[in-house]
Design an enzyme around this catalytic site. Structure first.
Site, PDB file in Angstrom:
ATOM      1  N   THR A  15       0.819  -1.212   0.000  1.00 23.19           N
ATOM      2  CA  THR A  15       0.000   0.000   0.000  1.00 23.19           C
ATOM      3  C   THR A  15       0.850   1.259   0.000  1.00 23.19           C
ATOM      4  O   THR A  15       0.532   2.245  -0.664  1.00 23.19           O
ATOM      5  CB  THR A  15      -0.927   0.001   1.230  1.00 23.19           C
ATOM      6  OG1 THR A  15      -1.856  -1.089   1.112  1.00 23.19           O
ATOM      7  CG2 THR A  15      -1.702   1.295   1.360  1.00 23.19           C
ATOM      8  N   SER A  65       1.958  -7.504  -0.162  1.00 22.68           N
ATOM      9  CA  SER A  65       2.628  -8.369   0.815  1.00 22.68           C
ATOM     10  C   SER A  65       1.953  -9.726   0.944  1.00 22.68           C
ATOM     11  O   SER A  65       2.561 -10.675   1.442  1.00 22.68           O
ATOM     12  CB  SER A  65       2.704  -7.681   2.177  1.00 22.68           C
ATOM     13  OG  SER A  65       1.449  -7.568   2.791  1.00 22.68           O
ATOM     14  N   THR A  99       1.407  -4.027   4.601  1.00 23.57           N
ATOM     15  CA  THR A  99       1.152  -4.286   6.019  1.00 23.57           C
ATOM     16  C   THR A  99       0.574  -5.669   6.294  1.00 23.57           C
ATOM     17  O   THR A  99       0.666  -6.157   7.416  1.00 23.57           O
ATOM     18  CB  THR A  99       0.208  -3.222   6.605  1.00 23.57           C
ATOM     19  OG1 THR A  99      -1.025  -3.227   5.878  1.00 23.57           O
ATOM     20  CG2 THR A  99       0.840  -1.841   6.554  1.00 23.57           C
TER      21      THR A  99
END
Length: 334
Positions: A15, A65, A99
């Site tokens: 992000t 991720s 994240t």
């Protein structure tokens, strides 16, 4: 004369590097509609880190991720090791990361790096293109922390929302809020405040560069799966993991580390076949207890590691040993 420290910034995507094709109010479609910037582009967009350090942008594959796993951890570790060799005066390294799996990457690196420079992982909850994005401040603070001499020897650090956390202790707790990363048992190590970076405590568990693990000689991690306990879970997932070739299974057990009867039966079958079983907890906080019936079944305890981190440590342990006592020693040490 330039007295600024030097900090390398590796951008892995996520992000924090995302630019939405739908404008500055898009906070959820950007991963499908936008693009991801590399390290040079990120530092051009958020140049404030250059005020406190000489930044060395480092290219890396741009990913969400959720797509990151062992091959990327190995490449990241090699990239970090090479940077320290290439730049002997390097003060620290920052990794820009999504994240979702940030805590897993941070913990894997904290167990396997051999360098002795601070490594700080950061990300953001809002894309770089969003109104009031947290990307810029998180990058700036991560650079400050990585350049801070007090960050050395604390293991890989995670820095977002002005807070500094140990990789072993931190977890993502909210889908969308900026204050998502927390260490449920022990809290933050320190803060990146407006005037300076301040630390208040040090973790005592063993971390890089003093660990017994390394990724260099590994082609793959031993397969370790996670079985989640819930009311009525019947052991089907456990037996499927064994059939798929799992060398280890982490139980995300009922707090404080208990399995339902059907899962218990399936885990006993797995342990009897040589699969190493480690019990964590789905509660997300506190040590897992080891009652006598679990110990008699050959089950090990994950201490207070959450299931996703216990999976990483069990896989690394299994790359070295299959002995129950040795694996438990590793969990007690790391």
């Amino acid at each position: 004369m330039n007295n600024k420290p030097s900090v390398a910034v590796i951008s892995t995507g996520g992000t924090i590097t995302s630019i939405s094709g739908l404008g500055e109010l898009d906070l959820f479609e950007y991963s499908a509609t936008g693009t991801r910037l590399d390290a040079n582009e990120m530092m051009a967009m958020f140049p404030q880190g250059n005020e406190v350090a000489d930044i060395i942008p480092v290219p890396f594959e741009a990913l969400l991720s959720t797509a990151i796993s062992f091959p990327h951890w190995k490449r990241l570790a090699q990239t970090i090791e090479n940077l320290v060799k290439q730049y002997p005066a390097l003060s620290g390294i920052v990794i820009l990361h999504g994240t979702s799996a940030m805590e897993e990457t941070a913990y894997a690196l904290s167990l396997t790096l051999t360098v002795d420079v601070p490594v700080v992982v950061t990300g953001s909850q809002r894309p770089a293109s969003a109104l009031s994005t947290d990307a810029g401040m998180n990058i700036y603070n991560a650079v400050r922390v990585a350049a801070c001499p007090e960050a050395r020897g604390l293991g890989v650090l995670v820095c977002l929302n002005d807070e500094i956390h140990a990789a072993r202790e931190v977890t993502k707790t909210s889908n969308g809020r900026l204050q998502t990363f927390k260490a449920p048992d022990f809290g933050a190590l320190g803060h990146a405040d407006g005037d300076r970076v301040v630390f208040y405590r040090k973790p005592v568990r063993t971390t890089y560069p003093h660990t017994e693990f390394a990724l260099d000689g590994m082609d793959a991690m031993p397969r370790v799966d996670i079985s989640y306990s819930y009311a009525g879970s019947d052991g089907t997932a456990i037996r499927a993991f064994v059939a798929a070739g799992a060398k280890g299974i982490v139980g995300a057990a009922f707090a404080p580390g208990l399995l339902g009867p059907d899962d218990m039966a399936a885990m006993k079958e797995a342990a009897a076949q040589g699969v190493r079983v480690v019990l964590s907890s789905r509660a997300g906080s506190g040590r897992v207890f080891g009652p006598s019936h679990n110990r008699a079944a050959g089950f090990l305890q994950a201490d207070n590691l959450n299931p996703q981190k216990a999976r990483i440590l069990l896989a690394l342990a299994l790359s070295k040993t299959n002995e129950l006592s040795e694996i438990q020693r590793i969990f007690d040490m790391y």
